[in-house]
Each structure stands twice: as structure tokens, then as C-alpha cells.
Scaffold this active site. Structure first.
Site, PDB file in Angstrom:
ATOM      1  N   THR A  41      43.766  50.635 -19.539  1.00  0.00           N
ATOM      2  CA  THR A  41      43.585  51.656 -18.502  1.00  0.00           C
ATOM      3  C   THR A  41      44.656  51.573 -17.430  1.00  0.00           C
ATOM      4  OG1 THR A  41      41.189  51.722 -18.869  1.00  0.00           O
ATOM      5  CG2 THR A  41      41.978  52.472 -16.726  1.00  0.00           C
ATOM      6  N   SER A  46      46.535  57.822 -12.546  1.00  0.00           N
ATOM      7  CA  SER A  46      47.187  58.759 -11.623  1.00  0.00           C
ATOM      8  C   SER A  46      48.195  58.105 -10.687  1.00  0.00           C
ATOM      9  CB  SER A  46      46.129  59.478 -10.779  1.00  0.00           C
ATOM     10  OG  SER A  46      45.159  60.092 -11.596  1.00  0.00           O
ATOM     11  N   ALA A  47      48.236  56.780 -10.645  1.00  0.00           N
ATOM     12  CA  ALA A  47      49.162  56.045  -9.767  1.00  0.00           C
ATOM     13  C   ALA A  47      48.912  56.348  -8.299  1.00  0.00           C
ATOM     14  CB  ALA A  47      50.610  56.346 -10.149  1.00  0.00           C
ATOM     15  N   HIS A  50      43.834  55.582  -3.377  1.00  0.00           N
ATOM     16  CA  HIS A  50      42.839  56.473  -2.782  1.00  0.00           C
ATOM     17  C   HIS A  50      42.441  56.005  -1.387  1.00  0.00           C
ATOM     18  CE1 HIS A  50      42.121  58.903  -6.373  1.00  0.00           C
ATOM     19  NE2 HIS A  50      42.212  57.782  -7.068  1.00  0.00           N
ATOM     20  N   LYS A 251      37.355  63.188  -9.629  1.00  0.00           N
ATOM     21  CA  LYS A 251      38.072  63.795  -8.512  1.00  0.00           C
ATOM     22  C   LYS A 251      38.840  65.036  -8.911  1.00  0.00           C
ATOM     23  CE  LYS A 251      38.491  59.224  -6.397  1.00  0.00           C
ATOM     24  NZ  LYS A 251      37.838  58.493  -7.501  1.00  0.00           N
ATOM     25  N   ILE A 337      35.040  49.447 -14.022  1.00  0.00           N
ATOM     26  CA  ILE A 337      36.123  49.584 -13.043  1.00  0.00           C
ATOM     27  C   ILE A 337      36.957  50.814 -13.401  1.00  0.00           C
ATOM     28  CG2 ILE A 337      37.978  48.416 -11.811  1.00  0.00           C
ATOM     29  CD1 ILE A 337      35.264  47.002 -11.613  1.00  0.00           C
ATOM     30  N   GLU A 338      36.433  51.979 -13.018  1.00  0.00           N
ATOM     31  CA  GLU A 338      37.168  53.226 -13.177  1.00  0.00           C
ATOM     32  C   GLU A 338      37.735  53.623 -11.822  1.00  0.00           C
ATOM     33  OE1 GLU A 338      34.660  56.679 -13.942  1.00  0.00           O
ATOM     34  OE2 GLU A 338      32.893  55.496 -13.416  1.00  0.00           O
ATOM     35  N   CYS A 401      70.219  52.907 -19.770  1.00  0.00           N
ATOM     36  CA  CYS A 401      69.403  54.124 -19.699  1.00  0.00           C
ATOM     37  C   CYS A 401      70.085  55.091 -18.748  1.00  0.00           C
ATOM     38  CB  CYS A 401      67.990  53.799 -19.206  1.00  0.00           C
ATOM     39  SG  CYS A 401      66.965  55.246 -18.867  1.00  0.00           S
ATOM     40  N   CYS A 403      69.337  58.323 -18.111  1.00  0.00           N
ATOM     41  CA  CYS A 403      68.437  59.189 -17.335  1.00  0.00           C
ATOM     42  C   CYS A 403      68.017  58.533 -16.022  1.00  0.00           C
ATOM     43  CB  CYS A 403      67.192  59.529 -18.145  1.00  0.00           C
ATOM     44  SG  CYS A 403      67.490  60.502 -19.631  1.00  0.00           S
TER      45      CYS A 403
END
Length: 483
Positions: A41, A46-47, A50, A251, A337-338, A401, A403
Site C-alpha cells: 500500500t 495519494s502522497a 492530511h 475522501k 491502516i488505510e 534518466c 526525463c
């Protein structure tokens, strides 16, 4: 070897617990079924940091969310993690739902969230011009933030390892029994481990681990969330994290800048009964795009560079379960743990660390190391600083890399640091090599060459993310003579 504590799972929760336990004189080990930290997870979310206005008043989730948010500034400084308090807006697009913003405001105040404010339509549009024309008002939370979930997870794990915590990867717990010696005996695919205490931080597998030791069965629902990541050229479409008003499923679909300058859209919420069901679907992405456009106008969705999905460990009461199991003494659950688990992880580590300090009468280490330095980045250096770095180590002058402008020096650092990278994704999460517009299309062969050279791994054994994710299956030609 007899361990004092074994932590099951090396996501943000397990790594935060391990870091807190590393403060004390104790033999601690983390068992992880995958090939690296941050493989469940924790790698697909969403990084977002909150603020804490959404969780139910008086809940453990609310308490740990707010505490984790408060801890993040100092933690980011100490562990050299990119973090920004960009603030968040919960947007109301229906006049009849404005009372819902007031409810969120009151809940946030009760939870201890600071500086909340309800904005008018005009104030919201002035702050964020690309909000929907239908906006009626918004809840402003300046303490909300954005962070790199990979670097947070890796940093806590590295710091724990620096302080003496063992990590055992590719090690899946298959059974747990209490032995006649009074200790827990964990049977794994890599032999048996014995410990006095167990901390179950296994994410969506926390119910499986819990049910090995308790008659009071637990059920975790795997809730899939689809995301789209947009190119950095549109990363400034919004500057704050934009939420819709929440529902019972979560959310909602947010739109937010990322800490590295992209734009992220997601997640959806689809309940599954599949702990490995983290594949995206066309229906999920279509639903995501439709909902995201409700609150942000002219969303540049054509600039998507990748889509992905993650699983949240949803427990039916929507509450964190952090406690010693009643019928399994010395076995501590960190389950359910969400979201806001990423934000809460430092506070969960602190809570479990204090709990176990008291239970085990642990003594603090005299020489505990509280800081760590991340991979040295060339991005943001002046020409003079970059030239000096290349003079010291020419590998920083070779771009691998294109990019993301990641150099060979950064990849070497990622490989040779504590708990170093062993796969393409391991390098990617530590350096961002492969996270740009081409999504590793150009840099993968060069990164494989470096992994092969530095670790002595045959090309056929190099994987994208451990397990059976091999890139090269077999040689089709023999070695060239003299090469």
C-alpha cells in the site's frame, strides 16, 4: 537467534515502528515478503499529508492523523525527505451541501486541526482559479501537505537499519505458533524465526497474520484505488490539494500537485476480495477522470504519463486497530491502516514504540542516530556545485534518466546505501530514474547495466520489482569473444 521483537511488514507502518524501536536496547527484526521496503500500500497512494478534519471525532484515526501531521516537519528535516505544506481545499459544488463543510470544520476543530477556515466561492476561486465554476464554497486547511511516500518509507527503514534493526526480504510468514519456551515461532519460506514479541504491520495481509494467532477473527477488505499521474508540464494546474466533500467510501477523487512537480488524480474506491488485485481497469480510469472533472475545470487529462492502482486495508469499522491481541499476549496488531495511514505512520510508530517500551521495560540507547541523508540529488544544484560534484565523482556527470535528469552517481548511491536497491523499481523509488515522461523506456537498459556491474547480478536475474518480474528471460546469443 532469539529476537526481542519481530515486525511483520516493511511498509510505512512497519518501518515507522522499527525506527521507534531502534531507539532502545533491543534486538529487532523486520520480515518482508517482497524484495524491498515500500512494496505494498505504501508505494501506491495519494502522497498526501492530511490535515485531520475527516476522521471521526475522538477516534484513534483522528488522534494519530493530527499527531502524524504535526511530526512531519521535523521528521522530514531529520530524515532528509522532501515535504511541503501546500494546504488543502475541500470543495463544495452544491449549495445545499454547504452545511457539510461546516460539519467538517467543526470536526476538524474538535480533532485539534489548526487554522481551518470556510471560504466563500469568491475566496476559493481567488486562491485556486481552476476550480469548477460550480464551486459554492470550500474548507481551507493550511496544515495539509504533500510528500514523497517512497522516500518517507525508505528513510524510516534506512534509519532503523542504521540503528541496528535487521531486515529480511523475500521472507513470507506462513505460520505463527507459541512455543513451549513461551516465545513466538514464525515459520517462513526462509526458515524459522523466534521472538518474544510480534508486531503485525502486514497491510492488507494483517488479517491473515492476526488470524494465525487469534480465535477472534479479523477481516480486512481490499479497497482498490485507481490513479493517473500527469506530466510535469501541467503540474501547476492547481497549487493546493483539491478534495471533493467526502463520502462513506473515502475522501473522494482528489487533484493535487506532487512534491516532485507532477499532477496526481485519484483515487477511486472499489472493494475487492483479492489481496493482489492492484491492476488498473478501463472502467476505473474512466470513473476517475469523470469524477476529477467535477471539481477542477479544464483538467489536462491528456497529459497522463502513467496510471496505477493501490490497495487500502479497509476494516469494517473504519478505525485503526493498534493494540495487544486479547487472546495472544505479546502480539500487537497495527491493522486497518488505510488513509490517513501515510500521514499517521510516524505517530503510529511513536505509539507502538511507547507501548512496547512499557511492556518490555526497554532502555534507551545512548548512541541512537536520529538523522539520515537521502540520495544526493543533482537537481537544483548550481553549475558550480554540479561541476564540483563531478570533479569529486565523475559518475555524477553521466545522465542515465533523461526525463528526470538522474545521474549514474545517484543510482550508485541508491544501490550502495543501507537497504540499497536491488531492482529497477528499487532504483526508481530512491532516485526517480524511470518516473518521467517515457516511464523508463530509455533508461532501463542502462540501469540494468549498473545493477549487473555493481551487484554481480546476471541480467537474467535482474527484475523490475522482485519475484518473477524478470526483464531478460534468457540469452539468445553467446558472449562475444574478447568482450
Amino acid at each position: 537467534m532469539l529476537y526481542d521483537v519481530i515486525v511483520i511488514g516493511a511498509g510505512v507502518t512497519g518501518s515507522a515502528v522499527a525506527r521507534e524501536l531502534s531507539r532502545y536496547e533491543a534486538n529487532v527484526c523486520v520480515l518482508e515478503k517482497c524484495e524491498d521496503v515500500c512494496e505494498g500500500t505504501s508505494k501506491a497512494n495519494s502522497a498526501i499529508v492530511h490535515a485531520g478534519f475527516d476522521a471521526a471525532e475522538g477516534s484513534l484515526m483522528a488522534k494519530l492523523n493530527v499527531r502524524g501531521n504535526e511530526m512531519m516537519t521535523d521528521l522530514a528535516r531529520d530524515l532528509d525527505i522532501p515535504f511541503k505544506r501546500n494546504g488543502s481545499l475541500v470543495v463544495c459544488i452544491h449549495k445545499e451541501a454547504l452545511d457539510g463543510l461546516k460539519d467538517l470544520y467543526n470536526r476538524g476543530v474538535a480533532n485539534g486541526v489548526k487554522d481551518l477556515k470556510i471560504l466563500s466561492r469568491e475566496e476559493a476561486l481567488e486562491m485556486e482559479p481552476n476550480l469548477s465554476e460550480n464551486v459554492e464554497g470550500a474548507l481551507w486547511a493550511p496544515t495539509g501537505g504533500i510528500i514523497c511516500p517512497f522516500e518517507l518509507n525508505i528513510a524510516m527503514a534506512e534509519n532503523a537499519n542504521m540503528n541496528g534493526v535487521d531486515f529480511r526480504f523475500n521472507t513470507e510468514v506462513e505460520d505463527i505458533k507459541k512455543g513451549e519456551d513461551g516465545n513466538w515461532h514464525l515459520r517462513t519460506n526462509n526458515g524459522e524465526y523466534v521472538t518474544r514479541y510480534v508486531v503485525n504491520a502486514a497491510g492488507v495481509y494483517a488479517d491473515k497474520i492476526h488470524n494465525m494467532v487469534s480465535a477472534d477473527k479479523m477481516h480486512i477488505i481490499e479497497r482498490r484505488g485507481d490513479y493517473c499521474l500527469l506530466d510535469k508540464t501541467v503540474g501547476g494546474h492547481v497549487t493546493h490539494t483539491i478534495f471533493p466533500q467526502p463520502t462513506k467510501l473515502g475522501k473522494g477523487v482528489l487533484v493535487s500537485p506532487t512534491i516532485h512537480g507532477n499532477l496526481i488524480v485519484g483515487p477511486t474506491a472499489v472493494d475487492l476480495e483479492n489481496k493482489e488485485g492492484n491492476n488498473t481497469t478501463a472502467a476505473g480510469i474512466d470513473d476517475l477522470i469523470a469524477k476529477a472533472g467535477d471539481h477542477v475545470r479544464n483538467l489536462p487529462i491528456r497529459n497522463v504519463i502513467t496510471s496505477f492502482a493501490g490497495l487500502r486495508a479497509h476494516e469494517e469499522h473504519h478505525e485503526f486497530i493498534i493494540k495487544e491481541v486479547d487472546d495472544a499476549p505479546c502480539f500487537i496488531d497495527c491493522a486497518g491502516i488505510e488513509s490517513p495511514g501515510l500521514t499517521s505512520s510516524p505517530a503510529i510508530g511513536e505509539m507502538v514504540g511507547n507501548m512496547m517500551k512499557d511492556m518490555m521495560n526497554l532502555k534507551p540507547k545512548a548512541n541512537w542516530i536520529s538523522t539520515r541523508k537521502g540520495v544526493k540529488k543533482t537537481d537544483g544544484l548550481s553549475i558550480e556545485e554540479r561541476n564540483e560534484l563531478i570533479k569529486q565523482n565523475p559518475a555524477y556527470g553521466t545522465i542515465i534518466c533523461r526525463c528526470e535528469s538522474i545521474t549514474e552517481g545517484e543510482i550508485l548511491d541508491a544501490i550502495h546505501r543501507p537497504l540499497g536497491a536491488r531492482s529497477l523499481d528499487g532504483v526508481k523509488r530512491r532516485t526517480r530514474a524511470g518516473m518521467g515522461r517515457c516511464q523508463a523506456g530509455f533508461c532501463s537498459p542502462r540501469t540494468m547495466e549498473i545493477l549487473h556491474r555493481e551487484l554481480g547480478i546476471p541480467y537474467e536475474k535482474i527484475t523490475k520489482s522482485g519475484g518473477n518480474s524478470n526483464i531478460v528471460l534468457e540469452r539468445t546469443k553467446g558472449e562475444v569473444s574478447g568482450s
